[in-house]
Enzyme design. Sequence first.
Site, short mmCIF file in Angstrom:
data_model
loop_
_atom_site.label_atom_id
_atom_site.label_comp_id
_atom_site.label_asym_id
_atom_site.label_seq_id
_atom_site.Cartn_x
_atom_site.Cartn_y
_atom_site.Cartn_z
N ASP A 26 0.88 -1.16 0.00
CA ASP A 26 0.00 0.00 0.00
C ASP A 26 0.93 1.23 0.00
O ASP A 26 2.12 1.10 0.31
CB ASP A 26 -0.87 -0.06 1.27
CG ASP A 26 -1.48 1.28 1.60
OD1 ASP A 26 -2.17 1.83 0.73
OD2 ASP A 26 -1.24 1.79 2.72
N ASP A 28 0.04 5.13 1.10
CA ASP A 28 -0.15 6.02 2.26
C ASP A 28 -0.07 5.26 3.58
O ASP A 28 -0.86 4.35 3.82
CB ASP A 28 -1.57 6.62 2.21
CG ASP A 28 -1.60 7.96 1.52
OD1 ASP A 28 -0.63 8.71 1.66
OD2 ASP A 28 -2.61 8.24 0.85
N ARG A 148 -11.47 18.34 -3.47
CA ARG A 148 -10.08 17.87 -3.55
C ARG A 148 -9.08 19.02 -3.65
O ARG A 148 -7.88 18.82 -3.51
CB ARG A 148 -9.90 16.91 -4.73
CG ARG A 148 -10.79 15.69 -4.66
CD ARG A 148 -10.14 14.47 -5.29
NE ARG A 148 -8.88 14.15 -4.68
CZ ARG A 148 -8.76 13.56 -3.49
NH1 ARG A 148 -9.81 13.19 -2.80
NH2 ARG A 148 -7.57 13.32 -3.00
N TYR A 235 -5.27 -7.94 2.24
CA TYR A 235 -4.50 -8.41 3.39
C TYR A 235 -4.99 -9.80 3.85
O TYR A 235 -4.19 -10.66 4.22
CB TYR A 235 -4.64 -7.39 4.53
CG TYR A 235 -4.11 -7.83 5.87
CD1 TYR A 235 -2.75 -7.87 6.13
CD2 TYR A 235 -5.00 -8.20 6.90
CE1 TYR A 235 -2.26 -8.27 7.37
CE2 TYR A 235 -4.52 -8.60 8.14
CZ TYR A 235 -3.16 -8.63 8.37
OH TYR A 235 -2.69 -9.04 9.59
O1 M1P Z 1 -4.98 6.26 -0.52
C1 M1P Z 1 -6.03 6.52 0.34
C2 M1P Z 1 -6.97 7.61 -0.22
O2 M1P Z 1 -6.21 8.79 -0.46
C3 M1P Z 1 -6.98 9.89 -0.88
O3 M1P Z 1 -7.89 10.21 0.12
P1 M1P Z 1 -8.10 11.71 0.73
O4 M1P Z 1 -7.88 12.66 -0.37
O5 M1P Z 1 -9.50 11.64 1.26
O6 M1P Z 1 -7.09 11.85 1.84
C4 M1P Z 1 -7.76 9.60 -2.14
O7 M1P Z 1 -6.89 9.59 -3.24
C5 M1P Z 1 -8.52 8.30 -2.03
O8 M1P Z 1 -9.00 7.93 -3.29
C6 M1P Z 1 -7.63 7.17 -1.52
O9 M1P Z 1 -8.39 6.00 -1.31
#
Ligand code: M1P
Length: 261
Positions: A26, A28, A148, A235
């Site tokens: 993953d 983030d 966004r 997972y």
């Molecule tokens: O990778 C996790 C999420 O990251 C973004 O979320 P947000 O902008 O709400 O922090 C988005 O790109 C979302 O699609 C993605 O699942």
Amino acid sequence: MTIFTAAKHNMSFAHKEKPDTLVLFDVDGTLTPARLTISEEMKQTLQALRKKVVIGFVGGSDLAKQVEQLGPTVLQDFDYCFSENGLTAYKQGKELASQSFIGWIGEEKYNKLIKFVLRYLSELDLPVRRGTFVEFRNGMINISPVGRNASTQERNDFEKFDLEHKLREKFVEALRKEFADYGLTYSIGGQISFDVFPTGWDKTYALQHVADEGFKEIHFFGDKSYKGGNDYEIYTDERTIGHAVKEPADTIRILKELFDL
Ligand code: M1P
């Protein structure tokens, strides 16, 4: 595995120590701190790992966001790049065939869904609104009440506000009720938005791209591996060996132990 796929596999990754081991990550919270960029230490760890095994990432976001976080050479730095849960996929820098959300849902149903979303968004009580409330992606749509275009501060503020008011949870509930027959999954994976995609197009979708590649072991590292998190399905999938992490430092530690880096 047929002789043909074995040969294809060996040709692709024969230079590695373990060409039949794939390690997927993953993005983030696993390779990078949430929404931030990859550290030098993580880059070096991945470079060392890549000499031994085949590596790839499976992110929920689109490729543009992963380029921001993992760097402009991301297509060269990973053997597999899976954006939008694998709906956009690359192997060794070359794009693989994939489906689209709009092709799957069709214009008529999509129109009904978006009309409902826009109406719902317009009626929310929110202290701050910016732009891009619905992002149309190849494999999903992403819906954000604040938009966004929110700045980092506005993101953090919205996240707090949402924690208190449960806007996204309620929104998802309303969509589930209204479009019960649509076969959609809703995933709150980030700070300001949620993703909407066909059920089954979670991160396990990416595994179909490697199904015939002859891998004997597929590892997956993710920080949202708990039920309801967007790493949960891959997972817990029986095709993967799952590693739950809390932050990138955990990923580095486990990789060093597992692969003797
Ligand atoms: O990778 C996790 C999420 O990251 C973004 O979320 P947000 O902008 O709400 O922090 C988005 O790109 C979302 O699609 C993605 O699942």
